[in-house]
Design an enzyme around this catalytic site. Structure first.
Site, short mmCIF file in Angstrom:
data_model
loop_
_atom_site.label_atom_id
_atom_site.label_comp_id
_atom_site.label_asym_id
_atom_site.label_seq_id
_atom_site.Cartn_x
_atom_site.Cartn_y
_atom_site.Cartn_z
N ILE A 187 0.78 -1.20 -0.18
CA ILE A 187 -0.13 0.17 0.05
C ILE A 187 0.87 1.21 -0.01
CG2 ILE A 187 -1.85 1.07 1.12
CD1 ILE A 187 -2.91 -1.56 1.17
N TYR A 188 2.05 1.42 0.89
CA TYR A 188 2.79 2.31 0.93
C TYR A 188 3.57 2.62 -0.48
CZ TYR A 188 7.10 4.96 2.15
OH TYR A 188 8.05 5.69 2.40
N ALA A 189 3.96 1.39 -1.15
CA ALA A 189 4.68 1.68 -2.22
C ALA A 189 3.90 1.94 -3.53
CB ALA A 189 5.41 0.37 -2.78
N SER A 210 1.13 3.94 -2.99
CA SER A 210 0.92 5.57 -2.94
C SER A 210 2.11 6.15 -3.36
CB SER A 210 0.82 5.85 -1.26
OG SER A 210 1.72 5.77 -0.76
N LYS A 211 3.55 5.99 -3.24
CA LYS A 211 4.57 6.36 -3.70
C LYS A 211 4.62 6.12 -5.18
CE LYS A 211 5.93 8.46 0.07
NZ LYS A 211 6.25 9.88 0.11
#
Length: 174
Positions: free
Chosen positions: A134-136, A138-139
């Site tokens: 999820i973090y990746a 978003s980035k």
């Protein structure tokens, strides 16, 4: 130079470094703890908050040399175990917050006919590490946005760059 996430972590380190180098810095942060940096209370995930910060900066009538989108959050979990609220917060802060800041501060730079945005991604996009989907994502969105936004701003002498550092010892890494 405006720096988001300036109250702690990477944003704070960047703001402090720039201040130490003699740059005029305005920090944007949800909480204003550090009195050595001129700050405006701003939650980048909230459109009205970013719009208010942009209006405050515009009223200062000071040129914006650069805008550093350093605010970010993470939650290292497998996608299937990440709750809806956490997904929303990560996407809203990391991706949408970057978009809001670029969208609402770009008109100031367009009037100046110069300036630079520096957006933060992460090496996690390229590495595709377990527990960071999820973090990746978003980035990765920040990277795609930055590439296209750079083309939109190029004719107006406004640069847009995106950097993807590896792990940095901040609260986010904890």
């Amino acid at each position: 130079i405006i720096v988001t996430g300036a109250s702690r972590g990477l944003g704070n380190a960047i703001a402090q470094h720039l201040t130490d180098k003699g740059e005029k810095v305005i920090g944007l942060a949800r909480s204003i703890d550090d009195t050595s940096i001129k700050s405006i209370k701003c939650d980048v995930s909230n459109y009205s908050s970013v719009k208010n910060a942009a209006q405050q900066v515009k009223k200062m009538k000071t040129p914006i040399k650069a805008f550093v989108n350093a605010a970010g959050i993470a939650s290292m979990n497998m996608a299937v175990t990440t709750d809806e609220s956490t997904v929303q917060k990560i996407i809203q802060t990391n991706l949408v917050g970057t978009i809001y800041c670029c969208q609402l501060f770009a008109p100031i730079m367009l009037r100046q006919k110069k300036g630079s945005f520096v957006n933060f991604s992460t090496i996690a996009v390229a590495l595709a590490l377990k527990g960071e989907s999820i973090y990746a994502a978003s980035k990765a969105g920040v990277e795609a946005f930055s590439r296209t936004f750079a083309r939109e701003m190029a004719d107006f002498n406004v640069r847009v760059n995106c950097i993807a550092p590896g792990p940095i010892k901040t609260d986010l890494l904890k």
